[in-house]
Design a protein around this motif. Structure first.
Motif, PDB file in Angstrom:
ATOM      1  N   LYS A 101     -24.196 -52.165  16.940  1.00 38.75           N
ATOM      2  CA  LYS A 101     -23.259 -51.157  17.420  1.00 38.75           C
ATOM      3  C   LYS A 101     -22.121 -51.060  16.418  1.00 38.75           C
ATOM      4  N   ALA A 102     -21.781 -49.845  16.046  1.00 41.31           N
ATOM      5  CA  ALA A 102     -20.734 -49.627  15.054  1.00 41.31           C
ATOM      6  C   ALA A 102     -19.788 -48.539  15.550  1.00 41.31           C
ATOM      7  N   ILE A 103     -18.521 -48.655  15.182  1.00 41.56           N
ATOM      8  CA  ILE A 103     -17.522 -47.664  15.572  1.00 41.56           C
ATOM      9  C   ILE A 103     -17.006 -46.946  14.335  1.00 41.56           C
ATOM     10  N   SER A 104     -16.496 -45.757  14.556  1.00 41.08           N
ATOM     11  CA  SER A 104     -16.001 -44.937  13.461  1.00 41.08           C
ATOM     12  C   SER A 104     -15.017 -45.720  12.604  1.00 41.08           C
ATOM     13  N   SER A 105     -15.194 -45.656  11.307  1.00 42.27           N
ATOM     14  CA  SER A 105     -14.354 -46.389  10.369  1.00 42.27           C
ATOM     15  C   SER A 105     -12.884 -46.066  10.588  1.00 42.27           C
ATOM     16  N   MET A 106     -12.039 -47.083  10.413  1.00 41.58           N
ATOM     17  CA  MET A 106     -10.582 -46.970  10.481  1.00 41.58           C
ATOM     18  C   MET A 106     -10.023 -46.974  11.901  1.00 41.58           C
ATOM     19  N   THR A 107     -10.842 -47.292  12.923  1.00 39.23           N
ATOM     20  CA  THR A 107     -10.309 -47.253  14.279  1.00 39.23           C
ATOM     21  C   THR A 107      -9.702 -48.577  14.714  1.00 39.23           C
ATOM     22  N   SER A 108      -9.895 -49.630  13.955  1.00 41.84           N
ATOM     23  CA  SER A 108      -9.382 -50.940  14.385  1.00 41.84           C
ATOM     24  C   SER A 108      -8.275 -51.439  13.468  1.00 41.84           C
ATOM     25  N   THR A 109      -7.589 -50.522  12.806  1.00 45.96           N
ATOM     26  CA  THR A 109      -6.539 -50.884  11.867  1.00 45.96           C
ATOM     27  C   THR A 109      -5.183 -50.984  12.548  1.00 45.96           C
ATOM     28  N   ALA A 110      -4.139 -51.234  11.739  1.00 48.88           N
ATOM     29  CA  ALA A 110      -2.780 -51.384  12.264  1.00 48.88           C
ATOM     30  C   ALA A 110      -2.289 -50.126  12.965  1.00 48.88           C
ATOM     31  N   ILE A 111      -2.828 -48.973  12.626  1.00 49.86           N
ATOM     32  CA  ILE A 111      -2.377 -47.731  13.268  1.00 49.86           C
ATOM     33  C   ILE A 111      -2.617 -47.793  14.773  1.00 49.86           C
TER      34      ILE A 111
END
Length: 334
Positions: A101-111
């Motif tokens: 299972k993979a999630i859209s890149s950049m969704t788990s960052t500091a933002i």
């Protein structure tokens, strides 16, 4: 010959041929806003390769594409699913399978995760979004009316993503992170775009269908009441769309705003938000790369439910053939 296949790149390397003999199913889910796109791949693992030497590392970058050949009237066409990060891995059996299972890149960052406290003065929503995007090494995709600048924006123990979501909601804008971009767009403007295709009852494209309409919590108008600090008095603004519901109550919103322009924007946004699900549809289709969240389709042959619909979610599945499931809502027109 009519055929749909998966192209997949893992950490920059094309592994489409290597993965093909083991591929059981692949599902890509695309959301118009509010949620991260996701990818799920199930692999046969009798030999223990995927739970052994080929075991992928969490956080690895995966890029997927659905490629269709001789796909009816569409001919040769493909759907780029985007770039994802492996987030969850399950090995199970019998029979032995591995599910990634993979999630859209950049969704788990500091933002998303880092809480901040700061203040901006005399700044527009676009400027706010541009600044936050740049801080996180992202670009900004902005399609919306600029709107009046805010006199003051306060961030208090809140993530940058939560802050943006709050201000987007008050202006009736959709927010999404994907492909190293902050995507911010006005739902009304996208609902006005021409439909990408027509789905007609009996044409063989629709496998199953379901339509629903409701009257509960549907409003005829919206009134925003606020205190004008300069005039030292309460002011209100009511938005009643020309093509909105003919009957129903008036939604009353008591919320602090800075100007009549903000009250107008908020009234429109709040009314759209509560009324947007008045007419909804779920369709299961023969796989179609054109059915993508954020686009419009025309629906014909279903009587009162005919019209233009906005795609809120699409799920593209490869396995025993190619299928697309879509959740749609009828466009509001205001």
């Amino acid at each position: 010959m009519r055929k749909a296949r998966l192209n997949i790149t893992f950490e920059g390397k094309d592994i489409s041929k290597e993965i093909s003999p083991y591929l059981k199913t692949m599902t890509y889910t695309d959301f118009a806003s509010g949620k991260a796109d996701d990818l799920q791949i199930t692999l046969e693992d009798t030999a223990g390769l995927w739970s052994g030497d080929w075991f992928p590392e969490k956080g690895s970058k995966v890029k997927a594409e659905i490629v269709c050949s001789a796909w009816g009237a569409l001919g040769d066409v493909s759907l780029s699913c985007g770039t994802f990060e492996v987030d969850d891995i399950t090995s199970s059996g019998p029979p032995a399978i591995v599910t990634l299972k993979a999630i859209s890149s950049m969704t788990s960052t500091a933002i998303k995760n880092e809480l901040k406290e700061r203040v901006w003065e005399k700044i527009s929503l676009k400027q706010l979004a541009q600044g936050i995007a740049a801080e996180h090494g992202l670009s900004l995709f902005f399609v919306a009316e600029e709107g009046a600048p805010y006199g003051k924006v306060t961030q208090s123990k809140e993530s940058d993503l939560s802050l943006l979501q709050r201000y987007c909601t008050s202006r009736g804008l959709n927010l999404k992170l994907a492909e190293e971009k902050v995507i911010l767009y006005q739902g009304k403007l996208f609902e006005e775009k021409p439909p990408v295709l027509t789905l007609k009852k009996g044409d063989g494209k629709i496998l199953t269908w379901s339509f629903n309409t409701r009257s509960h919590n549907i409003y005829r108008a919206c009134t925003v009441q606020y205190f004008d600090a300069d005039k030292k008095e309460y002011v209100e603004h009511t938005f009643t769309p020309n093509n909105g519901p003919r009957t129903g109550q008036t939604l009353v919103v008591n919320k602090r705003v800075e100007s009549i322009a903000d009250a107008q924007a908020l009234a429109k946004a709040e009314l759209r938000n509560v009324n947007k699900d008045e007419v909804k549809a779920t369709l299961s289709l023969v796989g179609n790369p054109l059915v993508v969240a954020g686009l419009n389709v025309d629906v014909e042959g279903y009587g009162i439910f005919d019209g233009t619909y906005f795609i809120e979610e699409s799920r593209h599945s490869l396995g025993a053939g190619y299928k697309t499931d879509a959740t749609l809502r009828k466009v509001l027109g205001y």
